[in-house]
Design a protein around this motif. Structure first.
Motif, PDB file in Angstrom:
ATOM      1  N   ILE A  67       2.246   7.243   1.027  1.00 21.06           N
ATOM      2  CA  ILE A  67       2.657   8.543   0.503  1.00 21.06           C
ATOM      3  C   ILE A  67       1.531   9.557   0.639  1.00 21.06           C
ATOM      4  O   ILE A  67       1.760  10.720   1.007  1.00 21.06           O
ATOM      5  CB  ILE A  67       3.125   8.416  -0.967  1.00 21.06           C
ATOM      6  N   GLU A  68       0.292   9.154   0.369  1.00 21.20           N
ATOM      7  CA  GLU A  68      -0.855  10.058   0.522  1.00 21.20           C
ATOM      8  C   GLU A  68      -0.998  10.510   1.971  1.00 21.20           C
ATOM      9  O   GLU A  68      -1.314  11.669   2.237  1.00 21.20           O
ATOM     10  CB  GLU A  68      -2.135   9.389   0.041  1.00 21.20           C
ATOM     11  N   GLN A 112       1.508  13.158   2.549  1.00 19.88           N
ATOM     12  CA  GLN A 112       1.082  14.410   1.929  1.00 19.88           C
ATOM     13  C   GLN A 112       0.033  15.117   2.775  1.00 19.88           C
ATOM     14  O   GLN A 112      -0.021  16.344   2.789  1.00 19.88           O
ATOM     15  CB  GLN A 112       0.510  14.161   0.533  1.00 19.88           C
ATOM     16  N   HIS A 153       0.825  -1.211   0.000  1.00 26.44           N
ATOM     17  CA  HIS A 153       0.000   0.000   0.000  1.00 26.44           C
ATOM     18  C   HIS A 153       0.863   1.266   0.000  1.00 26.44           C
ATOM     19  O   HIS A 153       0.529   2.254   0.650  1.00 26.44           O
ATOM     20  CB  HIS A 153      -0.921  -0.002   1.219  1.00 26.44           C
ATOM     21  N   PHE A 154       1.956   1.221  -0.739  1.00 35.09           N
ATOM     22  CA  PHE A 154       2.919   2.323  -0.721  1.00 35.09           C
ATOM     23  C   PHE A 154       2.293   3.658  -1.111  1.00 35.09           C
ATOM     24  O   PHE A 154       2.564   4.681  -0.488  1.00 35.09           O
ATOM     25  CB  PHE A 154       4.108   2.008  -1.636  1.00 35.09           C
ATOM     26  N   SER A 155       1.428   3.657  -2.119  1.00 35.88           N
ATOM     27  CA  SER A 155       0.815   4.919  -2.545  1.00 35.88           C
ATOM     28  C   SER A 155      -0.049   5.519  -1.433  1.00 35.88           C
ATOM     29  O   SER A 155      -0.091   6.740  -1.259  1.00 35.88           O
ATOM     30  CB  SER A 155      -0.009   4.731  -3.816  1.00 35.88           C
ATOM     31  N   GLU A 156      -0.690   4.681  -0.632  1.00 36.90           N
ATOM     32  CA  GLU A 156      -1.478   5.169   0.497  1.00 36.90           C
ATOM     33  C   GLU A 156      -0.570   5.761   1.576  1.00 36.90           C
ATOM     34  O   GLU A 156      -0.920   6.765   2.210  1.00 36.90           O
ATOM     35  CB  GLU A 156      -2.324   4.054   1.086  1.00 36.90           C
TER      36      GLU A 156
END
Length: 79
Positions: A17-18, A21, A12-15
């Motif tokens: 990063i989100e 952010q 869930h790397f993109s999560e």
């Protein structure tokens, strides 16, 4: 602060990063031990997740269950 295993962080790397952010930090663990921390590039004025973590810890410490009405607390002299 969120805590994820290496496997979950990778999946869930993109999560992760989100979350960074939006100002939230994430701790990465390996076999239960902290090995890394993903933090926002720019710290916010206050750490919302830290405040929520403290509130949750206090709730658990006081063993507060359910919801309280402010009017009831005022009437009982507790607020």
């Amino acid at each position: 602060m969120d805590k994820l295993s290496i496997y979950d962080a990778k999946a869930h790397f993109s999560e992760v990063i989100e979350r960074a952010q939006s100002g939230r930090s994430t701790v990465i663990t390996k076999r239960g031990c902290v090995v890394a921390k993903v933090v926002p590039a720019k710290e916010s004025a206050w750490d919302r997740s830290a405040v929520l973590d403290e509130a949750e810890a206090l709730r658990k410490k006081l063993k507060a269950k359910g919801r309280f009405k402010i009017a009831d607390l005022i009437a009982a002299g507790r607020l």
